[in-house]
Design a protein around this motif. Structure first.
Motif, PDB file in Angstrom:
ATOM      1  N   LYS A  87      28.689  31.365  -8.229  1.00  0.00           N
ATOM      2  CA  LYS A  87      29.455  30.459  -7.374  1.00  0.00           C
ATOM      3  C   LYS A  87      29.081  30.611  -5.899  1.00  0.00           C
ATOM      4  CE  LYS A  87      33.423  30.560 -10.474  1.00  0.00           C
ATOM      5  NZ  LYS A  87      34.771  31.119 -10.670  1.00  0.00           N
ATOM      6  N   ALA A  88      28.663  31.793  -5.497  1.00  0.00           N
ATOM      7  CA  ALA A  88      28.409  32.074  -4.085  1.00  0.00           C
ATOM      8  C   ALA A  88      26.949  31.908  -3.672  1.00  0.00           C
ATOM      9  CB  ALA A  88      28.868  33.491  -3.746  1.00  0.00           C
ATOM     10  N   TYR A  89      26.035  32.095  -4.630  1.00  0.00           N
ATOM     11  CA  TYR A  89      24.612  32.105  -4.291  1.00  0.00           C
ATOM     12  C   TYR A  89      23.840  31.059  -5.083  1.00  0.00           C
ATOM     13  CZ  TYR A  89      26.153  36.655  -2.595  1.00  0.00           C
ATOM     14  OH  TYR A  89      26.838  37.668  -1.981  1.00  0.00           O
ATOM     15  N   VAL A  90      22.808  30.497  -4.451  1.00  0.00           N
ATOM     16  CA  VAL A  90      21.967  29.523  -5.134  1.00  0.00           C
ATOM     17  C   VAL A  90      20.697  30.160  -5.679  1.00  0.00           C
ATOM     18  CG1 VAL A  90      22.842  27.507  -3.915  1.00  0.00           C
ATOM     19  CG2 VAL A  90      20.901  28.748  -2.972  1.00  0.00           C
ATOM     20  N   ARG A  91      20.320  31.314  -5.135  1.00  0.00           N
ATOM     21  CA  ARG A  91      19.130  32.039  -5.587  1.00  0.00           C
ATOM     22  C   ARG A  91      19.429  33.534  -5.552  1.00  0.00           C
ATOM     23  NH1 ARG A  91      14.982  30.663  -8.059  1.00  0.00           N
ATOM     24  NH2 ARG A  91      13.569  31.886  -6.831  1.00  0.00           N
ATOM     25  N   SER A  92      18.773  34.244  -6.455  1.00  0.00           N
ATOM     26  CA  SER A  92      18.913  35.687  -6.530  1.00  0.00           C
ATOM     27  C   SER A  92      17.558  36.263  -6.907  1.00  0.00           C
ATOM     28  CB  SER A  92      19.947  36.060  -7.598  1.00  0.00           C
ATOM     29  OG  SER A  92      19.929  37.430  -7.874  1.00  0.00           O
ATOM     30  N   LYS A  93      17.137  37.277  -6.175  1.00  0.00           N
ATOM     31  CA  LYS A  93      15.844  37.883  -6.466  1.00  0.00           C
ATOM     32  C   LYS A  93      15.957  39.390  -6.289  1.00  0.00           C
ATOM     33  CE  LYS A  93      11.777  36.196  -5.514  1.00  0.00           C
ATOM     34  NZ  LYS A  93      10.654  35.605  -4.805  1.00  0.00           N
ATOM     35  N   SER A  94      15.514  40.119  -7.299  1.00  0.00           N
ATOM     36  CA  SER A  94      15.455  41.572  -7.226  1.00  0.00           C
ATOM     37  C   SER A  94      13.998  41.966  -7.033  1.00  0.00           C
ATOM     38  CB  SER A  94      15.996  42.204  -8.506  1.00  0.00           C
ATOM     39  OG  SER A  94      17.345  41.879  -8.677  1.00  0.00           O
ATOM     40  N   ARG A  95      13.720  42.665  -5.957  1.00  0.00           N
ATOM     41  CA  ARG A  95      12.360  43.143  -5.698  1.00  0.00           C
ATOM     42  C   ARG A  95      12.293  44.605  -6.127  1.00  0.00           C
ATOM     43  NH1 ARG A  95      12.287  39.974  -0.368  1.00  0.00           N
ATOM     44  NH2 ARG A  95      11.461  37.991  -1.082  1.00  0.00           N
ATOM     45  N   ILE A  96      11.701  44.823  -7.288  1.00  0.00           N
ATOM     46  CA  ILE A  96      11.594  46.157  -7.860  1.00  0.00           C
ATOM     47  C   ILE A  96      10.461  46.906  -7.165  1.00  0.00           C
ATOM     48  CG2 ILE A  96      11.043  47.472  -9.944  1.00  0.00           C
ATOM     49  CD1 ILE A  96      12.364  45.196 -11.563  1.00  0.00           C
ATOM     50  N   THR A  97      10.783  48.100  -6.667  1.00  0.00           N
ATOM     51  CA  THR A  97       9.759  48.944  -6.046  1.00  0.00           C
ATOM     52  C   THR A  97       9.328  50.071  -6.978  1.00  0.00           C
ATOM     53  OG1 THR A  97      11.443  50.292  -4.963  1.00  0.00           O
ATOM     54  CG2 THR A  97      10.527  48.455  -3.690  1.00  0.00           C
ATOM     55  N   HIS A  98      10.231  50.513  -7.851  1.00  0.00           N
ATOM     56  CA  HIS A  98       9.927  51.576  -8.798  1.00  0.00           C
ATOM     57  C   HIS A  98      10.623  51.280 -10.124  1.00  0.00           C
ATOM     58  CE1 HIS A  98       9.447  53.481  -4.861  1.00  0.00           C
ATOM     59  NE2 HIS A  98       8.587  54.299  -5.442  1.00  0.00           N
ATOM     60  N   ILE A  99       9.908  51.521 -11.218  1.00  0.00           N
ATOM     61  CA  ILE A  99      10.515  51.416 -12.542  1.00  0.00           C
ATOM     62  C   ILE A  99       9.834  52.456 -13.432  1.00  0.00           C
ATOM     63  CG2 ILE A  99       9.023  49.492 -13.229  1.00  0.00           C
ATOM     64  CD1 ILE A  99      11.512  48.484 -14.908  1.00  0.00           C
ATOM     65  N   ILE A 100      10.649  53.305 -14.021  1.00  0.00           N
ATOM     66  CA  ILE A 100      10.145  54.391 -14.857  1.00  0.00           C
ATOM     67  C   ILE A 100      10.912  54.365 -16.172  1.00  0.00           C
ATOM     68  CG2 ILE A 100       9.853  56.895 -15.068  1.00  0.00           C
ATOM     69  CD1 ILE A 100       9.960  56.948 -11.943  1.00  0.00           C
ATOM     70  N   ALA A 101      10.182  54.437 -17.276  1.00  0.00           N
ATOM     71  CA  ALA A 101      10.820  54.388 -18.587  1.00  0.00           C
ATOM     72  C   ALA A 101      10.418  55.595 -19.424  1.00  0.00           C
ATOM     73  CB  ALA A 101      10.419  53.110 -19.307  1.00  0.00           C
ATOM     74  N   GLU A 102      11.401  56.084 -20.173  1.00  0.00           N
ATOM     75  CA  GLU A 102      11.163  57.143 -21.141  1.00  0.00           C
ATOM     76  C   GLU A 102      12.094  56.899 -22.316  1.00  0.00           C
ATOM     77  OE1 GLU A 102      11.953  61.870 -21.500  1.00  0.00           O
ATOM     78  OE2 GLU A 102      10.976  61.216 -19.664  1.00  0.00           O
ATOM     79  N   ASP A 103      11.503  56.613 -23.462  1.00  0.00           N
ATOM     80  CA  ASP A 103      12.262  56.291 -24.674  1.00  0.00           C
ATOM     81  C   ASP A 103      13.232  55.134 -24.380  1.00  0.00           C
ATOM     82  OD1 ASP A 103      10.909  58.341 -26.042  1.00  0.00           O
ATOM     83  OD2 ASP A 103      12.365  59.820 -25.364  1.00  0.00           O
ATOM     84  N   ASN A 104      14.540  55.372 -24.508  1.00  0.00           N
ATOM     85  CA  ASN A 104      15.520  54.302 -24.314  1.00  0.00           C
ATOM     86  C   ASN A 104      16.184  54.358 -22.931  1.00  0.00           C
ATOM     87  OD1 ASN A 104      17.034  56.634 -24.856  1.00  0.00           O
ATOM     88  ND2 ASN A 104      18.683  55.469 -25.803  1.00  0.00           N
ATOM     89  N   LEU A 105      15.581  55.094 -21.993  1.00  0.00           N
ATOM     90  CA  LEU A 105      16.098  55.192 -20.624  1.00  0.00           C
ATOM     91  C   LEU A 105      15.118  54.532 -19.654  1.00  0.00           C
ATOM     92  CD1 LEU A 105      17.291  58.907 -20.565  1.00  0.00           C
ATOM     93  CD2 LEU A 105      18.718  56.872 -20.755  1.00  0.00           C
ATOM     94  N   VAL A 106      15.670  53.732 -18.738  1.00  0.00           N
ATOM     95  CA  VAL A 106      14.842  53.055 -17.738  1.00  0.00           C
ATOM     96  C   VAL A 106      15.509  53.224 -16.378  1.00  0.00           C
ATOM     97  CG1 VAL A 106      13.783  50.878 -17.009  1.00  0.00           C
ATOM     98  CG2 VAL A 106      14.092  51.356 -19.455  1.00  0.00           C
ATOM     99  N   SER A 107      14.754  53.746 -15.416  1.00  0.00           N
ATOM    100  CA  SER A 107      15.230  53.890 -14.034  1.00  0.00           C
ATOM    101  C   SER A 107      14.579  52.814 -13.182  1.00  0.00           C
ATOM    102  CB  SER A 107      14.861  55.262 -13.476  1.00  0.00           C
ATOM    103  OG  SER A 107      15.463  56.277 -14.238  1.00  0.00           O
ATOM    104  N   VAL A 108      15.385  52.173 -12.351  1.00  0.00           N
ATOM    105  CA  VAL A 108      14.886  51.076 -11.525  1.00  0.00           C
ATOM    106  C   VAL A 108      15.387  51.250 -10.092  1.00  0.00           C
ATOM    107  CG1 VAL A 108      14.754  48.566 -11.234  1.00  0.00           C
ATOM    108  CG2 VAL A 108      15.091  49.531 -13.511  1.00  0.00           C
ATOM    109  N   ARG A 109      14.471  51.117  -9.156  1.00  0.00           N
ATOM    110  CA  ARG A 109      14.823  51.081  -7.729  1.00  0.00           C
ATOM    111  C   ARG A 109      14.428  49.700  -7.235  1.00  0.00           C
ATOM    112  NH1 ARG A 109      11.695  52.704  -2.878  1.00  0.00           N
ATOM    113  NH2 ARG A 109      13.215  52.958  -1.211  1.00  0.00           N
ATOM    114  N   TYR A 110      15.399  48.994  -6.647  1.00  0.00           N
ATOM    115  CA  TYR A 110      15.105  47.627  -6.215  1.00  0.00           C
ATOM    116  C   TYR A 110      15.991  47.222  -5.044  1.00  0.00           C
ATOM    117  CZ  TYR A 110      19.331  46.144  -8.763  1.00  0.00           C
ATOM    118  OH  TYR A 110      20.630  45.991  -9.203  1.00  0.00           O
TER     119      TYR A 110
END
Length: 119
Positions: free
Chosen positions: A57-80
């Protein structure tokens, strides 16, 4: 699809503005523990969907700029960094906040999230 790919798709442009799309990514028992600049929030599925609806309702666009993404098995860490364009000023992109989140996936769905954000 790998856990990393699922999380990457979740943070693609405009997904967070679409509750029906967000719902597809969430496990029925999802919980997001969020330490924000406003304090601690513990969000269940209905809370996350309500937040997505408010974003839509408040925004017309949304963008996540991921700088780091690390995955191990079923765990995922994201910095954005999360950027939005408001309804009032759709030509100007503004920073909403910087985020760090660890997602645990269960059944290829977002199950447990541990998030911190900073303006």
């Amino acid at each position: 699809m790998s856990a990393k790919e699922i999380v990457q798709k979740f943070y693609q442009s405009d997904v967070l503005l679409e509750p029906d799309t967000v719902k597809e990514f969430l496990h029925p028992e999802v919980i997001l523990e969020w330490h924000s600049t406003r304090g601690f929030l513990k969000l269940k599925k209905t809370d996350i969907l309500a937040l997505s609806s408010e974003f839509g309702k408040a925004y017309v666009r949304s963008k996540s700029r991921i700088t780091h993404i690390i995955a191990e098995d079923n765990l995922v860490s994201v910095r954005y960094s999360h950027y939005v364009k408001t309804i009032e000023n759709p030509r100007e992109e503004m920073l909403l906040a910087h985020f760090m989140v660890i997602w645990e996936l269960k059944g290829n769905k977002l199950y447990r999230g541990y998030q911190m954000s900073q303006l």
